[in-house]
Design an enzyme around this catalytic site. Structure first.
Site, mmCIF file in Angstrom:
data_model
loop_
_atom_site.group_PDB
_atom_site.id
_atom_site.type_symbol
_atom_site.label_atom_id
_atom_site.label_comp_id
_atom_site.label_asym_id
_atom_site.label_seq_id
_atom_site.Cartn_x
_atom_site.Cartn_y
_atom_site.Cartn_z
ATOM 1 N N ASP A 120 -8.752 -15.330 -3.809
ATOM 2 C CA ASP A 120 -8.898 -16.703 -4.293
ATOM 3 C C ASP A 120 -9.620 -16.678 -5.640
ATOM 4 O OD1 ASP A 120 -10.137 -19.288 -4.819
ATOM 5 O OD2 ASP A 120 -9.457 -19.850 -2.816
ATOM 6 N N THR A 150 0.189 -36.635 4.169
ATOM 7 C CA THR A 150 1.542 -36.477 3.606
ATOM 8 C C THR A 150 1.733 -35.102 2.961
ATOM 9 O OG1 THR A 150 0.863 -37.302 1.459
ATOM 10 C CG2 THR A 150 1.637 -38.946 3.042
ATOM 11 N N ASP A 167 -12.831 -18.914 -5.926
ATOM 12 C CA ASP A 167 -13.992 -18.345 -5.235
ATOM 13 C C ASP A 167 -14.562 -17.154 -5.992
ATOM 14 O OD1 ASP A 167 -14.220 -20.085 -3.131
ATOM 15 O OD2 ASP A 167 -12.820 -18.975 -1.843
ATOM 16 N N ARG A 205 -4.591 -32.867 -2.487
ATOM 17 C CA ARG A 205 -3.423 -32.935 -1.604
ATOM 18 C C ARG A 205 -3.739 -33.872 -0.441
ATOM 19 N NH1 ARG A 205 1.048 -29.709 -1.323
ATOM 20 N NH2 ARG A 205 0.207 -28.539 -3.054
#
Ligand code: RB5
Length: 360
Positions: free
Chosen positions: A351, A259, A354, A255
């Site tokens: 997560d 932006t 993780d 990402r």
């Protein structure tokens, strides 16, 4: 306001008379969904037609009339997003709007006369929803509905007991890395076992020690697994054990910090993309950003048959993928409540990356 009206033969006469009464209101546009003559009809057919339209558009409401009002309410309430209330008096009509925010009311053509029916409908239309504690109760119904939804268009929940059992272990925060990783793999392969039910097969003849046998083998090009880095890797190996000849494609996306748009940095796919079936693997479908982007990339390369396989999905992620890729099928083992402010699925499992790789 647009009000859809429908009936079976038991409610036809009342429907016709109600239409005349409702035409006196300037704020209401009536749309008649049938039946259009006094022939015998099955109330679920009309109930589903009206309910599906009302569920799609918050500006629409529905009136369903059968002999008793019962069958119409039972059928309409099967449609996700419908809150149908059977009313036999104006008190119930008022509460149906004020407390229940009912988007459909059902009436019994053999229970109420035209005067009472008109009063009921006008009361329901003119009473605003009160919100507050009533909204809290409706949210509970909506959450239940969402988490128990099994199929909707291209969205499927695989709620096999073995999968659900394993899912409850990986949700537990006390489950360690080794067990977590193994279970994510097991869930992925059980899901893919279900999803590949409709793979096409062709006939093949083999020689058994006793003689020739006609058998069936999977036909067509080898399917392709696309693990979304990095958590998707936790699903890949066990799916490969099930389908050892599957190809594995890799797509790297990050990402852009400025932006916030996804940027592709790596893409390696097998040849003959147009003829293959693609399985995007990602344990969590949270915002849906990466999965939707991966599907977009695959399509750019010519892919026509794409499925997303995730362990837990959030409604936000499902919606995003469905909006951008209505043709892409989504398979999950659970649809959870929502995303929190950090983009984590609630209640989710934390997560997944993780927990698979022990990085936290
Ligand atoms: C039809 O006779 C009748 O069963 C139907 O109109 C309705 O009352 C069903 O609940």
């Amino acid at each position: 306001m647009i009000v859809l009206i429908g009936s079976d033969h038991g409610g036809f006469e009342l429907k016709e008379r109600l239409k005349v009464e409702l035409a006196k209101r300037e704020d209401v546009e009536i749309k008649d969904f049938g039946i259009y003559s006094l022939e015998t009809a099955d109330y679920p057919d009309i109930a589903f037609k009206v309910a599906e339209e009302v569920a799609k558009d918050p500006n629409k409401r529905g009136i369903l009339i059968c002999g008793s009002g019962l069958g119409m309410s039972i059928a309409a309430n099967k449609v996700n997003g419908i809150y149908a209330a059977r009313c036999t008096d104006t008190y119930c009509a008022k509460v149906a709007s004020k407390d229940n925010n009912a988007n459909i009311i059902t009436l019994g053509g053999r229970v109420v006369g035209i005067e009472l029916a008109t009063d009921i409908v006008n009361t329901w239309l003119d009473t605003p929803f009160e919100g507050g504690r009533h909204q809290r109760r409706l949210n509970k119904i909506a959450n239940y509905e969402r988490s128990h939804k099994i199929e909707e268009g291209n969205f499927h929940i695989i709620n096999h007991p073995l999968i659900q059992h394993k899912l409850s272990i990986i949700r537990d925060k006390n489950t360690g890395t080794k067990e977590f990783r193994e279970l994510v793999g097991e869930i992925a392969s059980l899901m893919v076992y279900e999803i590949t039910r409709d793979l096409s097969t062709e006939e093949r003849e083999v020689e058994t020690p006793i003689g020739p046998a006609k058998t069936r083998v999977i036909s067509g090009k080898k399917l392709v697994l696309i693990p979304i880095l990095r958590a998707g890797l936790g699903m890949t190996e066990s799916v490969l054990r099930l389908i050892p000849n599957a190809r594995v494609g890799h797509i790297g996306i990050y990402r852009d910090p400025k932006t916030l748009q996804p940027v592709e940095y790596y893409c390696k796919l097998p040849p003959d993309v147009e003829e293959r079936e693609f399985f995007i693997l990602d344990p969590m479908l949270a915002t849906g950003g990466s999965a939707a982007y991966a599907a977009t990339l695959l399509k750019k390369h010519g892919a026509k048959n794409i499925k997303i396989v995730c362990v837990i999905a959030a409604p936000e992620g499902v919606k995003k993928v469905q909006e951008i890729h209505p043709d892409v099928e989504i398979f999950t083992a659970a649809l959870d409540s929502h995303l929190n402010d950090h983009g984590y699925i609630v209640p989710g499992l934390g997560d997944a990356g993780d927990r698979i790789f022990g990085t936290k």
